[in-house]
Design a protein around this motif. Structure first.
Motif, PDB file in Angstrom:
ATOM      1  N   UNK A  78      29.214  48.845  47.117  1.00 18.19           N
ATOM      2  CA  UNK A  78      28.808  47.472  46.795  1.00 18.19           C
ATOM      3  C   UNK A  78      29.258  46.974  45.424  1.00 18.19           C
ATOM      4  N   UNK A  79      29.534  47.895  44.489  1.00 21.56           N
ATOM      5  CA  UNK A  79      29.922  47.474  43.138  1.00 21.56           C
ATOM      6  C   UNK A  79      31.422  47.606  42.902  1.00 21.56           C
ATOM      7  N   UNK A  80      32.211  47.847  43.944  1.00 23.42           N
ATOM      8  CA  UNK A  80      33.635  48.152  43.775  1.00 23.42           C
ATOM      9  C   UNK A  80      34.393  47.025  43.071  1.00 23.42           C
ATOM     10  N   UNK A  81      34.336  45.821  43.621  1.00 25.80           N
ATOM     11  CA  UNK A  81      35.108  44.713  43.054  1.00 25.80           C
ATOM     12  C   UNK A  81      34.614  44.361  41.658  1.00 25.80           C
ATOM     13  N   UNK A  82      33.313  44.417  41.445  1.00 17.14           N
ATOM     14  CA  UNK A  82      32.766  44.128  40.118  1.00 17.14           C
ATOM     15  C   UNK A  82      33.311  45.088  39.072  1.00 17.14           C
ATOM     16  N   UNK A  83      33.332  46.382  39.399  1.00 19.87           N
ATOM     17  CA  UNK A  83      33.820  47.378  38.443  1.00 19.87           C
ATOM     18  C   UNK A  83      35.310  47.213  38.178  1.00 19.87           C
ATOM     19  N   UNK A  84      36.086  46.918  39.214  1.00 22.47           N
ATOM     20  CA  UNK A  84      37.523  46.726  39.034  1.00 22.47           C
ATOM     21  C   UNK A  84      37.810  45.522  38.145  1.00 22.47           C
ATOM     22  N   UNK A  85      37.172  44.390  38.437  1.00 25.20           N
ATOM     23  CA  UNK A  85      37.423  43.165  37.670  1.00 25.20           C
ATOM     24  C   UNK A  85      36.918  43.311  36.238  1.00 25.20           C
ATOM     25  N   UNK A  86      35.725  43.850  36.075  1.00 21.11           N
ATOM     26  CA  UNK A  86      35.169  44.030  34.728  1.00 21.11           C
ATOM     27  C   UNK A  86      36.095  44.902  33.888  1.00 21.11           C
ATOM     28  N   UNK A  87      36.582  45.986  34.463  1.00 19.03           N
ATOM     29  CA  UNK A  87      37.476  46.881  33.728  1.00 19.03           C
ATOM     30  C   UNK A  87      38.771  46.177  33.351  1.00 19.03           C
ATOM     31  N   UNK A  88      39.342  45.432  34.297  1.00 20.23           N
ATOM     32  CA  UNK A  88      40.596  44.718  34.026  1.00 20.23           C
ATOM     33  C   UNK A  88      40.431  43.716  32.890  1.00 20.23           C
ATOM     34  N   UNK A  89      39.307  43.005  32.874  1.00 14.25           N
ATOM     35  CA  UNK A  89      39.128  41.948  31.884  1.00 14.25           C
ATOM     36  C   UNK A  89      38.655  42.485  30.533  1.00 14.25           C
ATOM     37  N   UNK A  90      37.816  43.512  30.538  1.00 17.39           N
ATOM     38  CA  UNK A  90      37.362  44.073  29.270  1.00 17.39           C
ATOM     39  C   UNK A  90      38.492  44.769  28.528  1.00 17.39           C
ATOM     40  N   UNK A  91      39.424  45.377  29.266  1.00 16.27           N
ATOM     41  CA  UNK A  91      40.500  46.138  28.630  1.00 16.27           C
ATOM     42  C   UNK A  91      41.856  45.449  28.757  1.00 16.27           C
ATOM     43  N   UNK A  92      41.866  44.220  29.290  1.00 17.45           N
ATOM     44  CA  UNK A  92      43.099  43.445  29.415  1.00 17.45           C
ATOM     45  C   UNK A  92      44.204  44.263  30.103  1.00 17.45           C
ATOM     46  N   UNK A  93      43.872  44.779  31.285  1.00 21.83           N
ATOM     47  CA  UNK A  93      44.765  45.685  31.999  1.00 21.83           C
ATOM     48  C   UNK A  93      45.575  44.963  33.069  1.00 21.83           C
ATOM     49  N   UNK A  94      46.779  45.476  33.284  1.00 18.02           N
ATOM     50  CA  UNK A  94      47.629  44.976  34.366  1.00 18.02           C
ATOM     51  C   UNK A  94      47.358  45.708  35.669  1.00 18.02           C
ATOM     52  N   UNK A  95      46.880  46.947  35.572  1.00 20.79           N
ATOM     53  CA  UNK A  95      46.552  47.731  36.767  1.00 20.79           C
ATOM     54  C   UNK A  95      45.321  48.583  36.478  1.00 20.79           C
ATOM     55  N   UNK A  96      44.330  48.499  37.362  1.00 23.79           N
ATOM     56  CA  UNK A  96      43.168  49.392  37.312  1.00 23.79           C
ATOM     57  C   UNK A  96      43.271  50.308  38.524  1.00 23.79           C
ATOM     58  N   UNK A  97      43.109  51.597  38.296  1.00 17.29           N
ATOM     59  CA  UNK A  97      43.137  52.583  39.370  1.00 17.29           C
ATOM     60  C   UNK A  97      41.808  53.328  39.371  1.00 17.29           C
TER      61      UNK A  97
END
Length: 437
Positions: free
Chosen positions: A97-116
Motif C-alpha cells: 500500500x505504501x509503494x508509490x508513496x515511498x518511490x515518489x518521496x525518495x525521488x523528490x527528497x533526493x532529486x533522483x532520476x531513478x529510484x530502485x
C-alpha cells in the motif's frame, strides 16, 4: 491537472490475477496518479475487467489494442502517459500500500532520476525479500553501474517494476522498448535509461510482490541458435554501456567483471530459489486481527493505534536493519535515556529481561552504548544510555514515520478540526497528569 505518476500495467489474458494487481494500485496511500491499463488484445475477460475498473475509478484509463506483444504495449502506454514519473507493474503481481508513496518521496527528497527498490519473491505460499544495494544515500551513475556490474543478470537491475522513472528523460531521449526482442527487452531499456540518468537511489524496502517466473528463453520455445544470438546481442549492448559510462582506463581495469555477464546470462534464471529463511505469505508485514479492527473500547483503540504506528514504522526499520521492537525502543530512548532499569522497562512496556536483550542488540549494531552506576540505596542500577552518531540518521527516519502516523490518524480533518483536536487532546493530557501526579 496532470497526475504526478503514471502507473502502467500491460495486460494479456490475466483475468484471474488482474483484480488483485489493480486493487493494490487503487488502494495506494499515495493518490496523485493515473493508472493506465493497456489491454494487449486479451482473449479472456481481461478487457471487460479493465473497463469495469475505469467506470469505478476516474484515475483509471484503458488502452485497448491489437495483440502485438508486451514491448509495443508498454511503448503505447508510455506515449499516452501524462505523469511526471512512470511506474510499471506486471498483471500477475501486486504492490504494498505504501509503494508509490515511498518511490515518489525518495525521488523528490533526493532529486533522483531513478529510484530502485527491493521486492518480495513469491513462490506458492512462501515469500522472501530480495535486494542488492545496501548503500543509504544518492548514487552517481558510475556508482550505480559498479553495483550492477557485481550482479549483471539480476532481476533487481533488469526489470521495470521495482523502479520509478522520470518521464521527461524518456521523452527527451525517445527511449522505448524494442518490440523485436522477446527476452530481456526491459534490461536493454534500463541500460539506455541509466546512460542518460545522473542520480540514483536504492530504497532498501521491499514494495513489490513478484510472483510468476518470467523471462526464461526455454519457456518461449526459442531454439538453441537463436538463444545464443540473443544473449550475444544483449552482451554487446551491455559491453557498450560500460564503454560509455566508464573512461578507457576504468573500463580496461574492470573488463573481466563486465564479461562476467556472459556467465550469469548463460544460467537463464535470474531469480534464485527462495532461501531457507523465507516466510509464509501474509506474515512478512505487520498484520492486525479482524476482530481488533472492529472492536469497541479504550483497549481496542490503544491496540489499533500501536498497530498503525507499527505499520508506518516497519519500512524504516527494515531499511535500517532493525526489528520492530528494536525500532520502537530506539524511539523511546530519544525521550527516556536514563534512569533505573525498572523504570525504563516500565516506560517501554518491556520486561527487564527483554529490555536488556534489545539494548544488547542495539549496542552490537553500534547505535547505543550503556553505562551504569549504583543508586544511593545500592538496590537498583542506574542506567545511562547514549545514542551514537550513527543512531541520529536512523532516528530521523524513524521519527519521520510519526508524521505519516499522524497524517493517517487525522486524514479528512479540516484545518479547523485539526486545531480543535489538538486543543482537546491537550486538555485530556492535562487531566491525565492531574490524576497521576
Amino acid at each position: 491537472m496532470e497526475p504526478c505518476v503514471s502507473i502502467i500495467i500491460p495486460i494479456y489474458n490475466a483475468e484471474t490475477t488482474l483484480p488483485r494487481c489493480v486493487e493494490s494500485v487503487l488502494g495506494q496511500e499515495y493518490t496523485d496518479f493515473e493508472l493506465i491499463l493497456a489491454d494487449d488484445g486479451s482473449r479472456d475477460g481481461s478487457g471487460a475487467l479493465c473497463d469495469t475498473f475505469a467506470q469505478q475509478d476516474s484515475r483509471v484509463r484503458v488502452l485497448h489494442k491489437k495483440n502485438s506483444g508486451v514491448s509495443d504495449t508498454r511503448n503505447q502506454a508510455m506515449s499516452a502517459a501524462r505523469g511526471r514519473y512512470l511506474q510499471f507493474l506486471d498483471a500477475d503481481d501486486w504492490i504494498t500500500p505504501n509503494a508509490t508513496k515511498l518511490l515518489v518521496r525518495t525521488a523528490e527528497e533526493h532529486q533522483c532520476d531513478l529510484v530502485i527498490s527491493d521486492f518480495y519473491r513469491v513462490v506458492d505460499d512462501r515469500v522472501s525479500p530480495k535486494g542488492d544495494i545496501d548503500e543509504d544515500g544518492p548514487l552517481t551513475r558510475e556508482e550505480f553501474a559498479a553495483h550492477m556490474m557485481e550482479n549483471p543478470a539480476d532481476f533487481y537491475y533488469g526489470v521495470l517494476w521495482n523502479k520509478l522513472y522520470r518521464r521527461d528523460i524518456i521523452q527527451e531521449y525517445q527511449l522505448r522498448m524494442d518490440p523485436e526482442i522477446s527476452w530481456c527487452e526491459d534490461f536493454l531499456f534500463n541500460l539506455e535509461y541509466i546512460r542518460h540518468a545522473k542520480r540514483f537511489f536504492a530504497l532498501q524496502v521491499p514494495i513489490y510482490y513478484y510472483v510468476k517466473t518470467k523471462g526464461s528463453l526455454a519457456s518461449q520455445g526459442m531454439n538453441i541458435s537463436k538463444t545464443i544470438r540473443t544473449k550475444l546481442m544483449l552482451f554487446e549492448y551491455y559491453n557498450e554501456f560500460y564503454k560509455t559510462v566508464l573512461n578507457e582506463a576504468e573500463y580496461e581495469k574492470r573488463r573481466l567483471k563486465v564479461y562476467r555477464f556472459l556467465l550469469d546470462a548463460a544460467q537463464d534464471g535470474m531469480v534464485s530459489p527462495l532461501p531457507l529463511g523465507s516466510t509464509r505469505l501474509g506474515k512478512e508485514r505487520t498484520r492486525i486481527h479482524s476482530e481488533a479492527l472492529t472492536g469497541e473500547g479504550l483497549l481496542f483503540d490503544q491496540y489499533r493505534e500501536r498497530k498503525l504506528l507499527d505499520y508506518y514504522l516497519e519500512p524504516a526499520a527494515q531499511k535500517n536493519g532493525l526489528t520492530l521492537p528494536e525500532a520502537r525502543l530506539l524511539l523511546h530512548l530519544r525521550s527516556f535515556s536514563s534512569g533505573v532499569r525498572k523504570d525504563l522497562a516500565d516506560f517501554t512496556g518491556l520486561s527487564k529481561g527483554n529490555l536488556s536483550v534489545l539494548l544488547q542488540r542495539l549496542s552490537a549494531k553500534g547505535l547505543v552504548s550503556t553505562a551504569g552506576s549504583r543508586t544511593l540505596d545500592d538496590r537498583e542500577r542506574q542506567m545511562k544510555i547514549s545514542l551514537s552518531p550513527a543512531a541520529e540518521s536512523v532516528l530521523t527516519e524513524l521519527e519521520n514515520t510519526l508524521k505519516d502516523f499522524e497524517s493517517a490518524r487525522l486524514s479528512g480533518f479540516s484545518s479547523a478540526e485539526q486545531a480543535q483536536y489538538t486543543q482537546l487532546s491537550q486538555r485530556i493530557q492535562d487531566n491525565v497528569r492531574d490524576v497521576l501526579q
